[in-house]
Design a protein around this motif. Structure first.
Motif, PDB file in Angstrom:
ATOM      1  N   PHE A  57      26.366  46.249  32.773  1.00 49.83           N
ATOM      2  CA  PHE A  57      25.493  45.752  33.830  1.00 49.83           C
ATOM      3  C   PHE A  57      24.754  44.482  33.426  1.00 49.83           C
ATOM      4  O   PHE A  57      23.844  44.038  34.135  1.00 49.83           O
ATOM      5  CB  PHE A  57      24.500  46.839  34.239  1.00 49.83           C
ATOM      6  N   ALA A  58      25.174  43.880  32.317  1.00 50.05           N
ATOM      7  CA  ALA A  58      24.529  42.639  31.868  1.00 50.05           C
ATOM      8  C   ALA A  58      24.728  41.519  32.881  1.00 50.05           C
ATOM      9  O   ALA A  58      23.900  40.612  32.991  1.00 50.05           O
ATOM     10  CB  ALA A  58      25.078  42.233  30.502  1.00 50.05           C
ATOM     11  N   TRP A  59      25.812  41.568  33.646  1.00 46.74           N
ATOM     12  CA  TRP A  59      26.112  40.517  34.621  1.00 46.74           C
ATOM     13  C   TRP A  59      25.044  40.412  35.711  1.00 46.74           C
ATOM     14  O   TRP A  59      24.856  39.343  36.300  1.00 46.74           O
ATOM     15  CB  TRP A  59      27.475  40.778  35.275  1.00 46.74           C
ATOM     16  N   LEU A  60      24.299  41.488  35.949  1.00 48.69           N
ATOM     17  CA  LEU A  60      23.292  41.473  37.009  1.00 48.69           C
ATOM     18  C   LEU A  60      22.198  40.439  36.761  1.00 48.69           C
ATOM     19  O   LEU A  60      21.687  39.830  37.702  1.00 48.69           O
ATOM     20  CB  LEU A  60      22.656  42.864  37.146  1.00 48.69           C
ATOM     21  N   SER A  61      21.844  40.228  35.486  1.00 47.93           N
ATOM     22  CA  SER A  61      20.762  39.294  35.181  1.00 47.93           C
ATOM     23  C   SER A  61      21.142  37.856  35.500  1.00 47.93           C
ATOM     24  O   SER A  61      20.276  37.000  35.656  1.00 47.93           O
ATOM     25  CB  SER A  61      20.350  39.419  33.711  1.00 47.93           C
ATOM     26  N   GLY A  62      22.445  37.564  35.620  1.00 47.11           N
ATOM     27  CA  GLY A  62      22.878  36.214  35.958  1.00 47.11           C
ATOM     28  C   GLY A  62      23.413  36.079  37.368  1.00 47.11           C
ATOM     29  O   GLY A  62      23.974  35.045  37.734  1.00 47.11           O
ATOM     30  N   THR A  65      22.925  36.029  43.701  1.00 45.39           N
ATOM     31  CA  THR A  65      22.964  36.598  45.048  1.00 45.39           C
ATOM     32  C   THR A  65      22.319  37.979  45.116  1.00 45.39           C
ATOM     33  O   THR A  65      21.976  38.441  46.202  1.00 45.39           O
ATOM     34  CB  THR A  65      24.409  36.683  45.564  1.00 45.39           C
ATOM     35  N   LEU A  66      22.200  38.659  43.987  1.00 48.39           N
ATOM     36  CA  LEU A  66      21.480  39.927  43.939  1.00 48.39           C
ATOM     37  C   LEU A  66      20.234  39.688  43.099  1.00 48.39           C
ATOM     38  O   LEU A  66      20.252  39.794  41.877  1.00 48.39           O
ATOM     39  CB  LEU A  66      22.351  41.032  43.334  1.00 48.39           C
ATOM     40  N   ASP A  67      19.148  39.353  43.779  1.00 46.50           N
ATOM     41  CA  ASP A  67      17.962  38.914  43.063  1.00 46.50           C
ATOM     42  C   ASP A  67      16.715  39.286  43.852  1.00 46.50           C
ATOM     43  O   ASP A  67      16.702  39.187  45.082  1.00 46.50           O
ATOM     44  CB  ASP A  67      18.012  37.395  42.854  1.00 46.50           C
ATOM     45  N   GLU A  68      15.708  39.743  43.188  1.00 40.48           N
ATOM     46  CA  GLU A  68      14.388  40.052  43.732  1.00 40.48           C
ATOM     47  C   GLU A  68      14.379  41.300  44.616  1.00 40.48           C
ATOM     48  O   GLU A  68      13.627  42.224  44.376  1.00 40.48           O
ATOM     49  CB  GLU A  68      13.784  38.861  44.484  1.00 40.48           C
ATOM     50  N   ILE A  69      15.171  41.293  45.692  1.00 42.02           N
ATOM     51  CA  ILE A  69      15.197  42.458  46.587  1.00 42.02           C
ATOM     52  C   ILE A  69      16.644  42.737  47.008  1.00 42.02           C
ATOM     53  O   ILE A  69      17.301  41.864  47.565  1.00 42.02           O
ATOM     54  CB  ILE A  69      14.349  42.240  47.854  1.00 42.02           C
ATOM     55  N   GLY A 134      17.347  44.006  51.221  1.00 39.50           N
ATOM     56  CA  GLY A 134      16.948  45.251  51.873  1.00 39.50           C
ATOM     57  C   GLY A 134      16.667  46.375  50.889  1.00 39.50           C
ATOM     58  O   GLY A 134      16.856  46.246  49.688  1.00 39.50           O
ATOM     59  N   TRP A 135      16.233  47.518  51.445  1.00 40.74           N
ATOM     60  CA  TRP A 135      15.791  48.648  50.637  1.00 40.74           C
ATOM     61  C   TRP A 135      15.905  49.981  51.380  1.00 40.74           C
ATOM     62  O   TRP A 135      15.557  51.032  50.848  1.00 40.74           O
ATOM     63  CB  TRP A 135      14.307  48.456  50.279  1.00 40.74           C
ATOM     64  N   GLN A 136      16.425  49.978  52.577  1.00 39.49           N
ATOM     65  CA  GLN A 136      16.211  51.097  53.481  1.00 39.49           C
ATOM     66  C   GLN A 136      16.936  52.386  53.126  1.00 39.49           C
ATOM     67  O   GLN A 136      16.390  53.468  53.313  1.00 39.49           O
ATOM     68  CB  GLN A 136      16.532  50.669  54.913  1.00 39.49           C
ATOM     69  N   ILE A 137      18.176  52.313  52.624  1.00 41.94           N
ATOM     70  CA  ILE A 137      18.853  53.573  52.293  1.00 41.94           C
ATOM     71  C   ILE A 137      18.101  54.313  51.200  1.00 41.94           C
ATOM     72  O   ILE A 137      17.969  55.538  51.233  1.00 41.94           O
ATOM     73  CB  ILE A 137      20.322  53.333  51.895  1.00 41.94           C
ATOM     74  N   CYS A 157      17.647  50.576  44.200  1.00 46.69           N
ATOM     75  CA  CYS A 157      16.983  49.486  44.911  1.00 46.69           C
ATOM     76  C   CYS A 157      16.095  48.704  43.958  1.00 46.69           C
ATOM     77  O   CYS A 157      15.264  49.288  43.254  1.00 46.69           O
ATOM     78  CB  CYS A 157      16.142  50.042  46.061  1.00 46.69           C
ATOM     79  N   ARG A 158      16.271  47.395  43.948  1.00 49.43           N
ATOM     80  CA  ARG A 158      15.345  46.516  43.230  1.00 49.43           C
ATOM     81  C   ARG A 158      14.437  45.852  44.259  1.00 49.43           C
ATOM     82  O   ARG A 158      14.910  45.312  45.263  1.00 49.43           O
ATOM     83  CB  ARG A 158      16.107  45.450  42.455  1.00 49.43           C
ATOM     84  N   HIS A 159      13.146  45.893  43.998  1.00 52.24           N
ATOM     85  CA  HIS A 159      12.188  45.248  44.899  1.00 52.24           C
ATOM     86  C   HIS A 159      11.055  44.679  44.054  1.00 52.24           C
ATOM     87  O   HIS A 159      10.145  45.403  43.637  1.00 52.24           O
ATOM     88  CB  HIS A 159      11.649  46.245  45.918  1.00 52.24           C
ATOM     89  N   ASP A 160      11.114  43.379  43.800  1.00 54.18           N
ATOM     90  CA  ASP A 160      10.144  42.738  42.922  1.00 54.18           C
ATOM     91  C   ASP A 160       8.743  42.667  43.512  1.00 54.18           C
ATOM     92  O   ASP A 160       7.781  42.374  42.796  1.00 54.18           O
ATOM     93  CB  ASP A 160      10.604  41.321  42.564  1.00 54.18           C
TER      94      ASP A 160
END
Length: 250
Positions: A57-62, A65-69, A134-137, A157-160
């Protein structure tokens, strides 16, 4: 009728052997699962406590498009079109899209605090759902109640600007639900169901809020999700064709 499904030409993910709806791995030769073959999603592989960031999952930090929320969910045994209907979308807007198109449409239709456009794609016996922004599910009981009816959902869900969330929901009810930064404060009908697996991926179920923080809350949450679903959320999943649609306004 448009349905986004898994194609055997897609890249492989991670692992081997799982309880998927395929009768044998050869039915979907490019799809690989995490862990040993098992008969229920709650069965997991043997392992040791993770003290370092899960490498897969190291790829997530770079990933810009999947960032903050964002919210990534896995829904068992329900096809993408039905998952979107349960979520609540304008069915007239359903279309096949790439992840880049999904992200672009989501940015264009973003509402005050929820995703205005989401996408779903089938992977083996699960449907992957991505809510950019989003975050709803993970959080909205009305929506995850509909989506999980008669099945199970694993959601990260990530929500900064609020709280991150890990949720395991079965038939409309949260079974395990917690903020990955505070894995000791769990709720749900069976909050201790995955405590062994949580410890192994770095989400200490006895975490002391006054001690060191959880090092990698989101990667560790995806590692826990992979132990439940048998699927590792990889960058290759973003190469899938998604079924996208605009969400309905409340």
């Amino acid at each position: 009728m448009v349905v986004a499904t898994w194609s055997v030409t897609q890249n492989a993910f991670l692992g081997k052997g799982h309880h998927s709806t395929f009768s044998s791995p050869t039915e979907c030769p490019k799809l690989f699962f995490v862990g040993d073959c098992c008969n229920h999603a709650a069965h997991v592989t043997k392992g040791v406590t993770m003290t370092e960031k899960p490498e897969e999952f190291a790829w997530l930090s770079g990933c810009e498009t999947l960032d903050e929320i964002y919210c990534v969910s896995f829904v068992r045994g329900i096809p993408p079109e039905e998952v979107l209907r349960r979520f609540g979308v304008d069915e007239n807007t359903m279309e096949e899209v790439t992840f880049d198109e999904l992200d672009e449409r989501s940015a264009e239709s973003m509402r005050d605090d929820v995703a205005g456009y989401i996408g779903a794609a089938q992977i083996g016996g699960w449907t992957l759902v991505i809510e950019p922004g989003g975050w709803q599910i993970a959080v909205d009981s009305e929506i995850h109640g509909r989506v999980s009816q008669g099945t199970e959902v694993v959601s990260v869900c990530r929500h900064d600007y609020a709280s991150d969330t890990f949720a395991y929901i079965v038939d409309g009810k949260p079974v395990v639900w917690f903020d990955p930064r505070m894995p000791d404060a769990r709720s749900g009908s069976d909050p201790d169901r995955f405590i062994v697996e949580m410890r192994r991926v770095g989400l200490d179920p006895n975490h002391d809020i006054d001690g060191p923080g959880i090092a990698f809350p989101i990667p560790s949450s995806f590692a826990l999700a992979s132990r439940i679903t048998g699927l590792s959320f990889s960058s290759e999943m973003l190469d899938l064709q998604f079924l996208g649609a605009e969400t309905l306004e409340e």
